[in-house]
Design an enzyme around this catalytic site. Structure first.
Site, PDB file in Angstrom:
ATOM      1  N   TYR A   1      31.667  32.267  58.342  1.00  0.00           N
ATOM      2  CA  TYR A   1      32.568  32.413  59.328  1.00  0.00           C
ATOM      3  C   TYR A   1      32.266  33.935  59.934  1.00  0.00           C
ATOM      4  CZ  TYR A   1      36.732  35.156  60.696  1.00  0.00           C
ATOM      5  OH  TYR A   1      37.450  35.791  61.439  1.00  0.00           O
ATOM      6  N   HIS A   2      32.223  34.909  59.136  1.00  0.00           N
ATOM      7  CA  HIS A   2      32.022  36.371  59.710  1.00  0.00           C
ATOM      8  C   HIS A   2      30.906  36.585  60.298  1.00  0.00           C
ATOM      9  CE1 HIS A   2      35.195  37.121  56.372  1.00  0.00           C
ATOM     10  NE2 HIS A   2      35.625  37.860  57.294  1.00  0.00           N
TER      11      HIS A   2
ATOM     12  N   SER B   1      30.228  35.822  54.947  1.00  0.00           N
ATOM     13  CA  SER B   1      30.553  34.289  55.168  1.00  0.00           C
ATOM     14  C   SER B   1      29.980  33.957  56.477  1.00  0.00           C
ATOM     15  CB  SER B   1      32.149  34.219  54.938  1.00  0.00           C
ATOM     16  OG  SER B   1      32.728  34.279  56.128  1.00  0.00           O
TER      17      SER B   1
ATOM     18  N   THR C   1      36.604  41.024  63.659  1.00  0.00           N
ATOM     19  CA  THR C   1      37.003  41.183  62.124  1.00  0.00           C
ATOM     20  C   THR C   1      36.067  42.137  61.447  1.00  0.00           C
ATOM     21  OG1 THR C   1      36.923  40.128  59.921  1.00  0.00           O
ATOM     22  CG2 THR C   1      35.367  39.226  61.624  1.00  0.00           C
TER      23      THR C   1
HETATM   24  N1  USQ Z   1      40.623  37.552  47.347  1.00  0.00           N
HETATM   25  C1  USQ Z   1      40.919  37.345  45.884  1.00  0.00           C
HETATM   26  N2  USQ Z   1      41.961  36.485  45.608  1.00  0.00           N
HETATM   27  C2  USQ Z   1      42.372  35.299  46.540  1.00  0.00           C
HETATM   28  C3  USQ Z   1      41.967  35.411  47.878  1.00  0.00           C
HETATM   29  C4  USQ Z   1      41.113  36.498  48.317  1.00  0.00           C
HETATM   30  O1  USQ Z   1      40.618  38.155  45.079  1.00  0.00           O
HETATM   31  O2  USQ Z   1      43.170  34.482  46.104  1.00  0.00           O
HETATM   32  C5  USQ Z   1      39.944  38.573  47.852  1.00  0.00           C
HETATM   33  C6  USQ Z   1      38.470  38.142  48.559  1.00  0.00           C
HETATM   34  O3  USQ Z   1      37.609  37.659  47.705  1.00  0.00           O
HETATM   35  C7  USQ Z   1      38.189  39.385  49.473  1.00  0.00           C
HETATM   36  C8  USQ Z   1      39.645  39.889  49.878  1.00  0.00           C
HETATM   37  O4  USQ Z   1      40.393  39.146  48.899  1.00  0.00           O
HETATM   38  O5  USQ Z   1      37.660  40.245  48.819  1.00  0.00           O
HETATM   39  C9  USQ Z   1      40.102  39.429  51.158  1.00  0.00           C
HETATM   40  O6  USQ Z   1      40.330  37.893  51.324  1.00  0.00           O
HETATM   41  P1  USQ Z   1      40.985  37.093  52.347  1.00  0.00           P
HETATM   42  O7  USQ Z   1      40.976  35.652  51.911  1.00  0.00           O
HETATM   43  O8  USQ Z   1      42.351  37.739  52.489  1.00  0.00           O
HETATM   44  O9  USQ Z   1      40.116  37.601  53.544  1.00  0.00           O
HETATM   45  P2  USQ Z   1      38.756  36.928  54.321  1.00  0.00           P
HETATM   46  O10 USQ Z   1      38.260  35.710  53.424  1.00  0.00           O
HETATM   47  O11 USQ Z   1      37.823  38.183  54.493  1.00  0.00           O
HETATM   48  O12 USQ Z   1      39.234  36.689  55.713  1.00  0.00           O
HETATM   49  C10 USQ Z   1      40.485  37.033  56.427  1.00  0.00           C
HETATM   50  C11 USQ Z   1      40.876  36.061  57.640  1.00  0.00           C
HETATM   51  C12 USQ Z   1      39.703  36.228  58.643  1.00  0.00           C
HETATM   52  C13 USQ Z   1      39.797  37.605  59.006  1.00  0.00           C
HETATM   53  C14 USQ Z   1      39.528  38.445  57.555  1.00  0.00           C
HETATM   54  C15 USQ Z   1      39.553  40.067  58.082  1.00  0.00           C
HETATM   55  O13 USQ Z   1      40.836  34.851  57.080  1.00  0.00           O
HETATM   56  O14 USQ Z   1      40.063  35.405  59.683  1.00  0.00           O
HETATM   57  O15 USQ Z   1      38.595  38.011  59.832  1.00  0.00           O
HETATM   58  O16 USQ Z   1      40.364  38.344  56.832  1.00  0.00           O
HETATM   59  S1  USQ Z   1      38.403  40.803  56.958  1.00  0.00           S
HETATM   60  O17 USQ Z   1      38.536  40.612  55.603  1.00  0.00           O
HETATM   61  O18 USQ Z   1      38.302  42.552  57.161  1.00  0.00           O
HETATM   62  O19 USQ Z   1      36.884  40.284  57.279  1.00  0.00           O
END
Ligand code: USQ
Length: 382
Positions: free
Chosen positions: A181-182, A179, A144
């Site tokens: 997870y990460h 996080s 990720t």
């Molecule tokens: N976010 C909002 N509002 C929401 C949901 C999320 O503002 O309702 C923000 C989060 O705070 C974050 C961003 O959007 O800054 C991305 O959040 P996300 O929930 O889409 O992504 P994340 O939790 O980082 O995890 C997801 C996948 C994970 C993968 C990762 C890639 O669940 O399996 O590894 O995306 S990355 O984000 O590049 O690490």
């Protein structure tokens, strides 16, 4: 190729099984139904009904004439995994079988311990089974972009050459996740890198950003073949969540200032990237790293786009900045490199208004199933 897909029931796992099967690969899929079980516990059903993995494999066979063999079991059980490796002797393994949710990993001690155990023991078991059965087997692990975090320097594709006191060496790019997870994904990478150096395994690490979308060429045959599509706070990724919120008339949940910038990609491109990585495997004793994104957006960019397209389709779309439940930078530099997969032949499907419109129209078909209570519960990082 004989390809073992771990996490075959998931948002990415099932479309990957079909995509590779359609290309003539022989597929065995494994899943322990972790996500299905947690979704039931949390009363957060997927948007569209999803037949179980056996039923989906039968449907796929009806439509394509191709078989996908499935096992519902747990790769953290080494004897089980080794048995599958011995029977199938895969040429490659695609590793999605991780607890993939950042909010889930921050829920409480049990969820945190599960995430560590599942992700690290699962990855360790794969390395042992590969060494035991077929050391030439190519491990394609879904990493990720979140492993890198949001450093105040350009993010390179996996590696960084450092010059220190007149000497130079190449290291994995520094990692600092936001996080648990990460963080387990960083630890996975370290595990694999150790066994690449020690046992000469072949590994590709695909550093993927948040994925969006639902349609793929293979699912077009039958709506029951679409992937599990979550919009809840635990398993939904931000673009899919915003689209569902737009259709439900629920103000888009921008966390904090909304300047959080990430690299995104269309589900169709995840499939292409995994296919390209499999078809040109890394060498023996090589850890190859690709940054698997096609474009970068801030949360505000995404919210504004979904609002604009949603309004064109007649939805009442408001944007609401809510207190950020996570601990993350909300305003930061972000400049990752992502040329490796393009060099291998990736043809990106960018996020156009048409793509967002098509996704909104898919969601409209299931509007009655949207559970507003699942959209935001506020899992806090501290
Ligand atoms: N976010 C909002 N509002 C929401 C949901 C999320 O503002 O309702 C923000 C989060 O705070 C974050 C961003 O959007 O800054 C991305 O959040 P996300 O929930 O889409 O992504 P994340 O939790 O980082 O995890 C997801 C996948 C994970 C993968 C990762 C890639 O669940 O399996 O590894 O995306 S990355 O984000 O590049 O690490």
């Amino acid at each position: 190729m004989k390809v073992l897909v771990l996490g075959a029931d998931g948002y990415l796992g099932w479309p990957t099984c079909m995509y590779l099967s359609a290309r003539g690969h022989e597929i065995v899929g494994i899943d322990n139904y972790f996500r299905r079980n947690v979704l039931k516990e949390l009363d957060s059903e997927p948007l569209a009904p999803v037949p179980d993995l056996h039923q989906r494999a039968s449907l796929w066979e009806e439509h394509s004439g191709k078989k996908i063999h499935v096992h519902i079991d747990d790769i953290t059980d080494y004897d089980f995994l080794l048995g599958v490796f011995r029977d199938f002797v895969p040429d490659a393994v695609v590793h999605y079988a991780e607890q993939p949710s950042a909010p889930y990993s921050m829920l409480n001690h049990d969820a945190a311990a599960f995430t560590v155990r599942n992700n690290l023991i699962g990855t360790l078991n794969i390395t042992y089974a590969v060494r035991e059965v077929n050391p030439a087997c190519h491990i394609v692990k879904l990493g990720t972009m979140g492993e890198y975090g949001t450093p105040n320097i350009d993010i390179e594709e996996g590696w960084l050459e450092i010059e220190h006191k007149g000497r130079k060496d190449k290291f994995l790019f520094p990692r600092q996740a936001s996080s648990l997870y990460h963080t387990t994904k960083i630890q996975d990478t370290d595990l694999l890198w150790f066994y690449v150096r020690t046992w000469g395994l072949r590994v590709t690490d695909l550093m993927q950003g948040p994925v969006y979308g639902v349609s793929t060429d293979e699912s077009a045959a039958d709506p029951r073949l679409v992937p599990i599509f979550n919009y809840d706070e635990i398993f939904g990724t931000v673009v899919n969540r915003f689209v569902v919120q737009a259709v439900a008339g629920y103000p888009l949940t921008v966390y904090g200032k909304g300047g959080q910038t990430r690299g995104y990609l269309n589900l169709r491109d995840t499939l292409q990237c995994v296919g390209l990585a499999l078809e040109s495997p890394s060498g023996k004793g090589e850890l190859r790293v690709f940054n698997q994104v096609t474009e970068t957006f801030s949360v505000n960019d995404l919210a504004e786009r979904v609002q604009r397209v949603g309004r064109e389709l007649g939805h009442n779309v408001e944007i609401r900045e809510i207190e950020n439940p996570r601990v993350e930078k909300e305003d930061h530099y972000y400049n990752p490199a992502y040329t490796g997969l393009l060099d291998l032949g990736l043809e990106p499907h960018y996020m156009t208004d048409d793509v967002v419109r098509e996704l909104i129209q898919f969601v409209e078909g299931y509007k009655d199933r949207i559970n507003r209570d699942a959209i935001f519960r506020g899992v806090k990082w501290r």
